[in-house]
Design a protein around this motif. Structure first.
Motif, PDB file in Angstrom:
ATOM      1  N   GLN A 121      11.188   9.669  -8.621  1.00 43.02           N
ATOM      2  CA  GLN A 121      10.502   8.383  -8.624  1.00 43.02           C
ATOM      3  C   GLN A 121      10.456   7.793  -7.210  1.00 43.02           C
ATOM      4  O   GLN A 121       9.436   7.236  -6.800  1.00 43.02           O
ATOM      5  CB  GLN A 121      11.185   7.405  -9.586  1.00 43.02           C
ATOM      6  CG  GLN A 121      10.480   6.084  -9.708  1.00 43.02           C
ATOM      7  CD  GLN A 121       9.070   6.204 -10.251  1.00 43.02           C
ATOM      8  OE1 GLN A 121       8.771   7.071 -11.065  1.00 43.02           O
ATOM      9  NE2 GLN A 121       8.191   5.351  -9.782  1.00 43.02           N
ATOM     10  N   ASN A 122      11.548   7.927  -6.460  1.00 48.06           N
ATOM     11  CA  ASN A 122      11.574   7.433  -5.080  1.00 48.06           C
ATOM     12  C   ASN A 122      10.582   8.184  -4.206  1.00 48.06           C
ATOM     13  O   ASN A 122       9.881   7.580  -3.388  1.00 48.06           O
ATOM     14  CB  ASN A 122      12.983   7.547  -4.496  1.00 48.06           C
ATOM     15  CG  ASN A 122      13.934   6.530  -5.090  1.00 48.06           C
ATOM     16  OD1 ASN A 122      13.511   5.528  -5.652  1.00 48.06           O
ATOM     17  ND2 ASN A 122      15.222   6.803  -4.984  1.00 48.06           N
ATOM     18  N   VAL A 123      10.534   9.495  -4.378  1.00 49.66           N
ATOM     19  CA  VAL A 123       9.581  10.294  -3.595  1.00 49.66           C
ATOM     20  C   VAL A 123       8.156   9.884  -3.946  1.00 49.66           C
ATOM     21  O   VAL A 123       7.304   9.726  -3.066  1.00 49.66           O
ATOM     22  CB  VAL A 123       9.805  11.800  -3.848  1.00 49.66           C
ATOM     23  CG1 VAL A 123       8.662  12.625  -3.297  1.00 49.66           C
ATOM     24  CG2 VAL A 123      11.118  12.243  -3.247  1.00 49.66           C
ATOM     25  N   ARG A 124       7.915   9.698  -5.236  1.00 50.06           N
ATOM     26  CA  ARG A 124       6.575   9.311  -5.671  1.00 50.06           C
ATOM     27  C   ARG A 124       6.175   7.948  -5.087  1.00 50.06           C
ATOM     28  O   ARG A 124       5.056   7.780  -4.580  1.00 50.06           O
ATOM     29  CB  ARG A 124       6.540   9.250  -7.189  1.00 50.06           C
ATOM     30  CG  ARG A 124       5.198   8.885  -7.732  1.00 50.06           C
ATOM     31  CD  ARG A 124       5.213   8.897  -9.234  1.00 50.06           C
ATOM     32  NE  ARG A 124       3.957   8.403  -9.746  1.00 50.06           N
ATOM     33  CZ  ARG A 124       3.797   7.854 -10.921  1.00 50.06           C
ATOM     34  NH1 ARG A 124       4.817   7.717 -11.721  1.00 50.06           N
ATOM     35  NH2 ARG A 124       2.626   7.434 -11.300  1.00 50.06           N
ATOM     36  N   SER A 125       7.084   6.981  -5.151  1.00 47.27           N
ATOM     37  CA  SER A 125       6.753   5.659  -4.615  1.00 47.27           C
ATOM     38  C   SER A 125       6.573   5.707  -3.100  1.00 47.27           C
ATOM     39  O   SER A 125       5.713   5.018  -2.550  1.00 47.27           O
ATOM     40  CB  SER A 125       7.812   4.631  -4.998  1.00 47.27           C
ATOM     41  OG  SER A 125       9.047   4.947  -4.408  1.00 47.27           O
ATOM     42  N   GLU A 126       7.354   6.537  -2.418  1.00 44.67           N
ATOM     43  CA  GLU A 126       7.206   6.695  -0.962  1.00 44.67           C
ATOM     44  C   GLU A 126       5.833   7.282  -0.618  1.00 44.67           C
ATOM     45  O   GLU A 126       5.159   6.816   0.300  1.00 44.67           O
ATOM     46  CB  GLU A 126       8.315   7.605  -0.434  1.00 44.67           C
ATOM     47  CG  GLU A 126       8.272   7.832   1.055  1.00 44.67           C
ATOM     48  CD  GLU A 126       8.781   6.645   1.829  1.00 44.67           C
ATOM     49  OE1 GLU A 126       8.393   6.521   3.000  1.00 44.67           O
ATOM     50  OE2 GLU A 126       9.548   5.837   1.280  1.00 44.67           O
ATOM     51  N   ILE A 127       5.425   8.268  -1.368  1.00 46.98           N
ATOM     52  CA  ILE A 127       4.105   8.880  -1.131  1.00 46.98           C
ATOM     53  C   ILE A 127       2.997   7.862  -1.390  1.00 46.98           C
ATOM     54  O   ILE A 127       2.042   7.760  -0.621  1.00 46.98           O
ATOM     55  CB  ILE A 127       3.929  10.132  -2.015  1.00 46.98           C
ATOM     56  CG1 ILE A 127       4.834  11.253  -1.496  1.00 46.98           C
ATOM     57  CG2 ILE A 127       2.479  10.596  -2.025  1.00 46.98           C
ATOM     58  CD1 ILE A 127       4.893  12.463  -2.393  1.00 46.98           C
ATOM     59  N   ASN A 143      -1.143   4.292   0.712  1.00 50.29           N
ATOM     60  CA  ASN A 143      -1.657   2.930   0.873  1.00 50.29           C
ATOM     61  C   ASN A 143      -1.711   2.548   2.348  1.00 50.29           C
ATOM     62  O   ASN A 143      -2.669   1.930   2.793  1.00 50.29           O
ATOM     63  CB  ASN A 143      -0.767   1.948   0.114  1.00 50.29           C
ATOM     64  CG  ASN A 143      -1.479   1.316  -1.043  1.00 50.29           C
ATOM     65  OD1 ASN A 143      -2.655   1.533  -1.249  1.00 50.29           O
ATOM     66  ND2 ASN A 143      -0.751   0.522  -1.803  1.00 50.29           N
ATOM     67  N   ALA A 144      -0.676   2.919   3.102  1.00 47.55           N
ATOM     68  CA  ALA A 144      -0.661   2.600   4.532  1.00 47.55           C
ATOM     69  C   ALA A 144      -1.801   3.318   5.246  1.00 47.55           C
ATOM     70  O   ALA A 144      -2.460   2.732   6.117  1.00 47.55           O
ATOM     71  CB  ALA A 144       0.685   2.983   5.139  1.00 47.55           C
ATOM     72  N   ASP A 145      -2.057   4.580   4.887  1.00 47.78           N
ATOM     73  CA  ASP A 145      -3.170   5.304   5.496  1.00 47.78           C
ATOM     74  C   ASP A 145      -4.500   4.634   5.168  1.00 47.78           C
ATOM     75  O   ASP A 145      -5.374   4.524   6.025  1.00 47.78           O
ATOM     76  CB  ASP A 145      -3.197   6.755   5.009  1.00 47.78           C
ATOM     77  CG  ASP A 145      -2.098   7.600   5.623  1.00 47.78           C
ATOM     78  OD1 ASP A 145      -1.513   7.158   6.644  1.00 47.78           O
ATOM     79  OD2 ASP A 145      -1.822   8.685   5.082  1.00 47.78           O
ATOM     80  N   GLU A 146      -4.635   4.183   3.933  1.00 50.92           N
ATOM     81  CA  GLU A 146      -5.872   3.517   3.542  1.00 50.92           C
ATOM     82  C   GLU A 146      -6.055   2.213   4.305  1.00 50.92           C
ATOM     83  O   GLU A 146      -7.154   1.898   4.764  1.00 50.92           O
ATOM     84  CB  GLU A 146      -5.841   3.244   2.037  1.00 50.92           C
ATOM     85  CG  GLU A 146      -7.143   2.723   1.489  1.00 50.92           C
ATOM     86  CD  GLU A 146      -7.109   2.598  -0.022  1.00 50.92           C
ATOM     87  OE1 GLU A 146      -7.585   1.568  -0.520  1.00 50.92           O
ATOM     88  OE2 GLU A 146      -6.605   3.521  -0.675  1.00 50.92           O
ATOM     89  N   ILE A 147      -4.978   1.468   4.492  1.00 47.99           N
ATOM     90  CA  ILE A 147      -5.048   0.210   5.239  1.00 47.99           C
ATOM     91  C   ILE A 147      -5.398   0.498   6.696  1.00 47.99           C
ATOM     92  O   ILE A 147      -6.233  -0.180   7.290  1.00 47.99           O
ATOM     93  CB  ILE A 147      -3.725  -0.562   5.118  1.00 47.99           C
ATOM     94  CG1 ILE A 147      -3.570  -1.097   3.694  1.00 47.99           C
ATOM     95  CG2 ILE A 147      -3.670  -1.702   6.117  1.00 47.99           C
ATOM     96  CD1 ILE A 147      -2.199  -1.664   3.398  1.00 47.99           C
ATOM     97  N   ARG A 148      -4.763   1.527   7.278  1.00 49.68           N
ATOM     98  CA  ARG A 148      -5.083   1.894   8.668  1.00 49.68           C
ATOM     99  C   ARG A 148      -6.557   2.273   8.804  1.00 49.68           C
ATOM    100  O   ARG A 148      -7.217   1.892   9.763  1.00 49.68           O
ATOM    101  CB  ARG A 148      -4.203   3.060   9.114  1.00 49.68           C
ATOM    102  CG  ARG A 148      -2.900   2.631   9.688  1.00 49.68           C
ATOM    103  CD  ARG A 148      -2.159   3.805  10.333  1.00 49.68           C
ATOM    104  NE  ARG A 148      -0.806   3.752   9.850  1.00 49.68           N
ATOM    105  CZ  ARG A 148      -0.231   4.605   9.021  1.00 49.68           C
ATOM    106  NH1 ARG A 148      -0.900   5.656   8.622  1.00 49.68           N
ATOM    107  NH2 ARG A 148       0.991   4.450   8.601  1.00 49.68           N
ATOM    108  N   ARG A 149      -7.052   3.018   7.835  1.00 46.49           N
ATOM    109  CA  ARG A 149      -8.463   3.429   7.872  1.00 46.49           C
ATOM    110  C   ARG A 149      -9.373   2.208   7.768  1.00 46.49           C
ATOM    111  O   ARG A 149     -10.367   2.108   8.482  1.00 46.49           O
ATOM    112  CB  ARG A 149      -8.728   4.420   6.737  1.00 46.49           C
ATOM    113  CG  ARG A 149     -10.104   4.998   6.751  1.00 46.49           C
ATOM    114  CD  ARG A 149     -10.343   6.070   5.690  1.00 46.49           C
ATOM    115  NE  ARG A 149      -9.717   5.791   4.425  1.00 46.49           N
ATOM    116  CZ  ARG A 149      -8.764   6.548   3.872  1.00 46.49           C
ATOM    117  NH1 ARG A 149      -8.323   7.611   4.489  1.00 46.49           N
ATOM    118  NH2 ARG A 149      -8.245   6.224   2.702  1.00 46.49           N
TER     119      ARG A 149
END
Length: 115
Positions: A44-50, A55-61
């Protein structure tokens, strides 16, 4: 997920009871439950991190796209300003030519009005 039915679970439980014995079986079940819980939390932690990274990549884009659009808007405004300047220069030159033509036509009509 693993497609294990009740009969398969019953067989696994009987084999565990025979192998471990009735004294150690409850402890083995507790330890197994603890490890399964830890593994689930890790996944679950790995999934939330991904998901956060995506989301961060989408915001950067989106920010990059906004910056590009701002640059294009500025370039368009500069180009429109230059076109306006060229148009006004062209209009001034056209007006000068028309005025010169009018003077030439008037001086051609009145040859006695020289100086």
């Amino acid at each position: 997920m693993f497609d294990i039915g009740f009969l398969e679970l019953l067989i696994v439980a009987l084999i565990a009871l025979i192998v471990l014995g009735p004294e150690r079986l409850p402890t083995a079940i507790k330890v197994t439950a603890i490890w399964v819980g830890r593994i689930k939390r890790s996944f679950q932690n790995v999934r939330s991190e991904i998901e956060r990274e995506l989301n961060a990549d989408e915001i950067r884009r989106d920010v990059h796209n906004a910056a590009v659009m701002d640059e294009l808007k500025k370039a368009r405004e500069d180009l429109e300003r230059e076109v306006g300047s060229v148009r006004s220069d062209l209009q001034s030159a056209t007006d000068d030519i028309n005025a010169a033509d009018k003077r030439n036509v008037q001086s051609a009509d009145n040859p006695n009005d020289k100086g």
